[in-house]
Design a protein around this motif. Structure first.
Motif, PDB file in Angstrom:
ATOM      1  N   ALA A  21       0.818  -1.215   0.000  1.00 32.78           N
ATOM      2  CA  ALA A  21       0.000   0.000   0.000  1.00 32.78           C
ATOM      3  C   ALA A  21       0.853   1.267   0.000  1.00 32.78           C
ATOM      4  CB  ALA A  21      -0.934   0.010   1.215  1.00 32.78           C
ATOM      5  N   ARG A  25       3.065   1.930  -4.295  1.00 29.49           N
ATOM      6  CA  ARG A  25       2.192   2.846  -5.038  1.00 29.49           C
ATOM      7  C   ARG A  25       3.002   3.719  -5.993  1.00 29.49           C
ATOM      8  NH1 ARG A  25       1.544   8.144  -2.224  1.00 29.49           N
ATOM      9  NH2 ARG A  25       2.993   8.056  -0.495  1.00 29.49           N
ATOM     10  N   LEU A  66      -9.080  -5.035   6.513  1.00 24.73           N
ATOM     11  CA  LEU A  66      -9.357  -4.084   7.590  1.00 24.73           C
ATOM     12  C   LEU A  66      -8.353  -2.936   7.668  1.00 24.73           C
ATOM     13  CD1 LEU A  66     -10.413  -6.575  10.402  1.00 24.73           C
ATOM     14  CD2 LEU A  66     -11.877  -5.112   9.049  1.00 24.73           C
ATOM     15  N   ALA A  67      -7.111  -3.142   7.237  1.00 28.86           N
ATOM     16  CA  ALA A  67      -6.104  -2.091   7.355  1.00 28.86           C
ATOM     17  C   ALA A  67      -6.442  -0.945   6.404  1.00 28.86           C
ATOM     18  CB  ALA A  67      -4.725  -2.645   7.046  1.00 28.86           C
ATOM     19  N   PRO A  68      -6.277   0.309   6.854  1.00 27.84           N
ATOM     20  CA  PRO A  68      -6.516   1.415   5.923  1.00 27.84           C
ATOM     21  C   PRO A  68      -5.555   1.317   4.749  1.00 27.84           C
ATOM     22  CG  PRO A  68      -5.379   2.169   7.919  1.00 27.84           C
ATOM     23  CD  PRO A  68      -5.752   0.748   8.130  1.00 27.84           C
ATOM     24  N   PRO A  69      -5.893   1.732   3.549  1.00 28.59           N
ATOM     25  CA  PRO A  69      -7.117   2.418   3.132  1.00 28.59           C
ATOM     26  C   PRO A  69      -8.226   1.501   2.611  1.00 28.59           C
ATOM     27  CG  PRO A  69      -5.476   2.531   1.411  1.00 28.59           C
ATOM     28  CD  PRO A  69      -4.913   1.674   2.476  1.00 28.59           C
TER      29      PRO A  69
ATOM     30  N   ARG B  43     -12.388  -2.447  12.593  1.00 30.80           N
ATOM     31  CA  ARG B  43     -11.710  -1.728  11.519  1.00 30.80           C
ATOM     32  C   ARG B  43     -10.906  -0.557  12.072  1.00 30.80           C
ATOM     33  NH1 ARG B  43     -12.789  -1.759   5.824  1.00 30.80           N
ATOM     34  NH2 ARG B  43     -14.624  -3.057   5.896  1.00 30.80           N
ATOM     35  N   GLY B  47      -6.948  -0.002  12.150  1.00 26.80           N
ATOM     36  CA  GLY B  47      -6.432   1.251  11.581  1.00 26.80           C
ATOM     37  C   GLY B  47      -5.530   1.984  12.551  1.00 26.80           C
ATOM     38  N   MET B 130      -1.926   3.958  -0.766  1.00 29.32           N
ATOM     39  CA  MET B 130      -2.960   3.906  -1.794  1.00 29.32           C
ATOM     40  C   MET B 130      -3.557   2.504  -1.809  1.00 29.32           C
ATOM     41  SD  MET B 130      -2.440   4.416  -5.856  1.00 29.32           S
ATOM     42  CE  MET B 130      -2.068   2.699  -6.168  1.00 29.32           C
ATOM     43  N   GLY B 131      -4.864   2.420  -1.845  1.00 24.03           N
ATOM     44  CA  GLY B 131      -5.506   1.106  -1.942  1.00 24.03           C
ATOM     45  C   GLY B 131      -5.185   0.492  -3.288  1.00 24.03           C
ATOM     46  N   THR B 137     -11.453  -0.812  -5.314  1.00 32.10           N
ATOM     47  CA  THR B 137     -11.964   0.431  -4.770  1.00 32.10           C
ATOM     48  C   THR B 137     -10.834   1.442  -4.877  1.00 32.10           C
ATOM     49  OG1 THR B 137     -11.324  -0.362  -2.591  1.00 32.10           O
ATOM     50  CG2 THR B 137     -13.657  -0.464  -3.132  1.00 32.10           C
ATOM     51  N   ARG B 138     -11.178   2.709  -5.036  1.00 29.84           N
ATOM     52  CA  ARG B 138     -10.151   3.727  -5.169  1.00 29.84           C
ATOM     53  C   ARG B 138     -10.116   4.555  -3.891  1.00 29.84           C
ATOM     54  NH1 ARG B 138      -7.236   2.389  -6.458  1.00 29.84           N
ATOM     55  NH2 ARG B 138      -6.093   4.113  -7.330  1.00 29.84           N
ATOM     56  N   THR B 139      -9.204   4.203  -3.000  1.00 34.27           N
ATOM     57  CA  THR B 139      -9.079   4.916  -1.739  1.00 34.27           C
ATOM     58  C   THR B 139      -7.610   5.203  -1.452  1.00 34.27           C
ATOM     59  OG1 THR B 139      -9.038   2.771  -0.629  1.00 34.27           O
ATOM     60  CG2 THR B 139     -11.121   3.936  -0.619  1.00 34.27           C
ATOM     61  N   VAL B 140      -7.358   6.238  -0.634  1.00 39.39           N
ATOM     62  CA  VAL B 140      -6.001   6.512  -0.164  1.00 39.39           C
ATOM     63  C   VAL B 140      -6.056   6.785   1.332  1.00 39.39           C
ATOM     64  CG1 VAL B 140      -5.142   7.449  -2.348  1.00 39.39           C
ATOM     65  CG2 VAL B 140      -6.172   8.979  -0.675  1.00 39.39           C
ATOM     66  N   THR B 141      -4.909   6.609   2.004  1.00 40.54           N
ATOM     67  CA  THR B 141      -4.796   6.990   3.406  1.00 40.54           C
ATOM     68  C   THR B 141      -4.015   8.289   3.479  1.00 40.54           C
ATOM     69  OG1 THR B 141      -4.581   4.652   3.909  1.00 40.54           O
ATOM     70  CG2 THR B 141      -4.115   6.168   5.691  1.00 40.54           C
ATOM     71  N   VAL B 167     -13.983   8.938   4.510  1.00 40.86           N
ATOM     72  CA  VAL B 167     -14.969   7.919   4.846  1.00 40.86           C
ATOM     73  C   VAL B 167     -14.695   7.268   6.197  1.00 40.86           C
ATOM     74  CG1 VAL B 167     -15.734   7.323   2.538  1.00 40.86           C
ATOM     75  CG2 VAL B 167     -13.700   6.225   3.461  1.00 40.86           C
ATOM     76  N   THR B 175      -9.039   7.682   5.947  1.00 42.82           N
ATOM     77  CA  THR B 175      -9.201   7.050   4.644  1.00 42.82           C
ATOM     78  C   THR B 175     -10.079   7.937   3.782  1.00 42.82           C
ATOM     79  OG1 THR B 175      -9.029   4.872   5.645  1.00 42.82           O
ATOM     80  CG2 THR B 175      -9.975   4.974   3.451  1.00 42.82           C
ATOM     81  N   LEU B 177     -12.139   8.376   0.187  1.00 43.03           N
ATOM     82  CA  LEU B 177     -12.726   7.745  -0.997  1.00 43.03           C
ATOM     83  C   LEU B 177     -12.576   8.723  -2.158  1.00 43.03           C
ATOM     84  CD1 LEU B 177     -14.481   5.226  -1.915  1.00 43.03           C
ATOM     85  CD2 LEU B 177     -16.427   6.764  -1.703  1.00 43.03           C
ATOM     86  N   THR B 182     -16.136   3.815  -8.033  1.00 39.90           N
ATOM     87  CA  THR B 182     -17.475   3.541  -8.572  1.00 39.90           C
ATOM     88  C   THR B 182     -18.568   3.817  -7.549  1.00 39.90           C
ATOM     89  OG1 THR B 182     -17.011   1.243  -8.018  1.00 39.90           O
ATOM     90  CG2 THR B 182     -16.883   1.847 -10.325  1.00 39.90           C
ATOM     91  N   ASP B 183     -18.215   3.840  -6.258  1.00 37.14           N
ATOM     92  CA  ASP B 183     -19.213   4.108  -5.221  1.00 37.14           C
ATOM     93  C   ASP B 183     -19.437   5.597  -5.003  1.00 37.14           C
ATOM     94  OD1 ASP B 183     -19.798   1.565  -4.691  1.00 37.14           O
ATOM     95  OD2 ASP B 183     -18.549   1.369  -2.896  1.00 37.14           O
TER      96      ASP B 183
END
Lengths: 170, 297
Positions: A21, A25, A66-69, B43, B47, B130-131, B137-141, B167, B175, B177, B182-183
């Motif tokens: 992750a 990236r 479960l781990a972000p993201p 979760r 995290g 980055m997810g 899904t397109r997510t980043v931390t 989100v 996190t 979104l 797509t969501d």
């Protein structure tokens, strides 16, 4: 002592999940990165067999979920990696014999794992992409894993094998 | 032998373990698929542990990632020059031919000015993880969390335009979104005629990262290169108004569909996200400085 061995494996899985992750990236191909957690599960399957790999797959999958993201429905990677670990463990005799077969096994496992994950997404209607796009992502992901497997599998096998005889001595 | 004792065992036992694990996974999926998931505390607990680890890894590896720039070859720089010269001549052509654009610009300017006049407060943050796209899904931390005043459903933007919304938060990370997921659904407004519509992500990034805009009024045809900004909702949740999203790239309409679809090219480059700003309510206090009043524009 057994606790320490387990902790080492948990740490390896954590490193894999975080590395894919955070570090990968920067070199992602359209956002697709190598699935290091899956490679670790396959290495465990080759070294220790289906049961162990399925358990490790469940743990690694839950961490991925479960781990972000991560934001998808939890349990999807767990399901995919449990099955991947078990199936890879069933055919491990061939993979143990030659490094080439081990790499092929990683490719096959990557295909099965990513496809299973995508399928569960279609069933749950959770972040599903059009089929053509999904296939493209799966192909890139398999190529990534095939590319890294020759370097990672020997190291991981050496490491996981080394953890075992000591455990048996107790 | 040694291996039978631990890993292999009788096939029955190993099959039983497989059955149990598959059942466990399916249970987790069923629990988490609900809107009010009982897994949310788990979760955020994960995290809270993994987030700081990701942050530390990102900090440690950032210098190496930045060093990649040194290895850009002479050839790619030459290509850049060629591209830029071509673009320059195209722009020169536009400047001389289009007084029409000025009108457009005035409208857009008014919209963006409202944004800076309402004075959003921003918390700056950096993307640390980055997810993977194979999670679809397109997510980043990002490296700011609830301790910096961040909460769910806050708008995230960068210098170019809208990035997404928060989100999930842990103490030190959040996190996001991305709008190309797509969501993700964003209310958008066309820059020229203030018509409203909804933007949906397509889920892919890189050069093909596009959004689909569906206008509410099907009598309106969006024009090419028209700018789309956020329409905003009550109290700015989840998106505040007037943030530029992207430009209309092409318009398609089929007789079957009741409304027209426009393809939007987002301003933000989602494959190279780094510094972002999170819009926080005025007077937010946290462990990070809050940028207020025209700092960005």
């Amino acid at each position: 002592m057994t606790g320490l061995k387990d902790a080492t494996l948990v740490a390896v899985v954590c490193v894999a999940v975080i590395a894919q992750a955070v570090v990968f990236r920067f070199v992602s191909v359209d956002g697709v990165v190598p699935n290091l957690a899956l490679v670790v599960v396959v290495a465990a399957a080759i070294s220790r067999g289906p049961q162990f790999a399925a358990v490790l797959g469940f743990g690694a999958g839950m961490l991925l979920d479960l781990a972000p993201p991560a934001d998808h429905v939890a349990g999807r990677w767990a399901l995919a990696l449990v099955l991947v670990g078990y199936l890879a463990g069933l055919v491990r005799q061939d993979a143990r014999k030659s490094p080439f077969m081990a790499v092929v096994l990683v490719g096959a496992a990557s295909f099965v794992g990513t496809s299973l994950f995508a399928l569960s997404g279609f069933v749950l209607d959770d972040g599903a992409l059009p089929v053509a796009e999904t296939l493209r992502v799966i192909v890139i992901s398999v190529l990534w894993d095939l590319m890294l497997a020759p370097f990672l599998i020997p190291v991981l096998l050496w490491g996981i094998d080394r953890l075992q005889p000591l455990r048996m001595a107790h | 032998m040694a291996r039978r004792g631990y890993g292999g065992g009788p096939a029955d036992k190993s099959r039983r373990v497989l059955g149990l694990l598959v059942l466990a996974s399916l249970t987790v999926i069923t629990l988490d698929a609900r809107t009010d998931s009982p897994l949310d505390p788990v979760r955020s607990a994960v995290g809270a542990v993994v987030g700081p680890l990701e942050d530390a890894t990102a900090t440690a590896t950032r210098p190496f990632a930045d060093a990649g720039g040194f290895f850009r070859t002479n050839k790619s720089l030459r290509n850049d020059i060629a591209t830029l010269s071509a673009e320059n001549s195209r722009l020169r052509g536009q400047v001389s031919t289009e007084p029409l654009d000025r009108q457009r610009l005035a409208a857009l300017d008014a919209l963006t000015r409202t944004a800076s006049e309402t004075g959003y407060s921003l918390v700056a943050a950096r993307v640390i993880a980055m997810g993977p796209v194979q999670s679809f899904t397109r997510t980043v931390t990002i490296d700011a969390g609830s301790s910096a005043g961040l909460a769910k459903d806050m708008t995230v933007l960068n210098n170019d335009g809208l990035v997404g919304r928060v989100v999930q938060t842990t103490r030190s990370t959040a996190t996001v979104l991305l709008i190309i997921d797509t969501d993700s659904v964003v209310g958008g407004r066309l820059g020229t005629n203030a018509e409203i519509g909804f933007l949906r992500g397509r889920g892919s990034i890189g050069d093909s990262g596009r959004l689909d805009l569906e206008l509410v009024d099907n009598a309106v045809t969006p024009s090419r290169d028209d700018v789309v900004v956020t329409w905003g909702s009550k109290n700015g949740v989840p998106y505040v108004a007037g943030i530029p999203i992207g430009r209309v790239e092409s318009v398609t309409s089929s007789p079957r569909q009741s409304s027209r679809l426009a393809v939007i090219r987002p301003f933000a480059d989602f494959s190279a996200l780094d510094v972002v700003g999170v819009v926080v309510p005025k007077g937010t206090r946290g462990d990070r400085p809050v940028i207020t009043e025209g700092g960005a524009r």
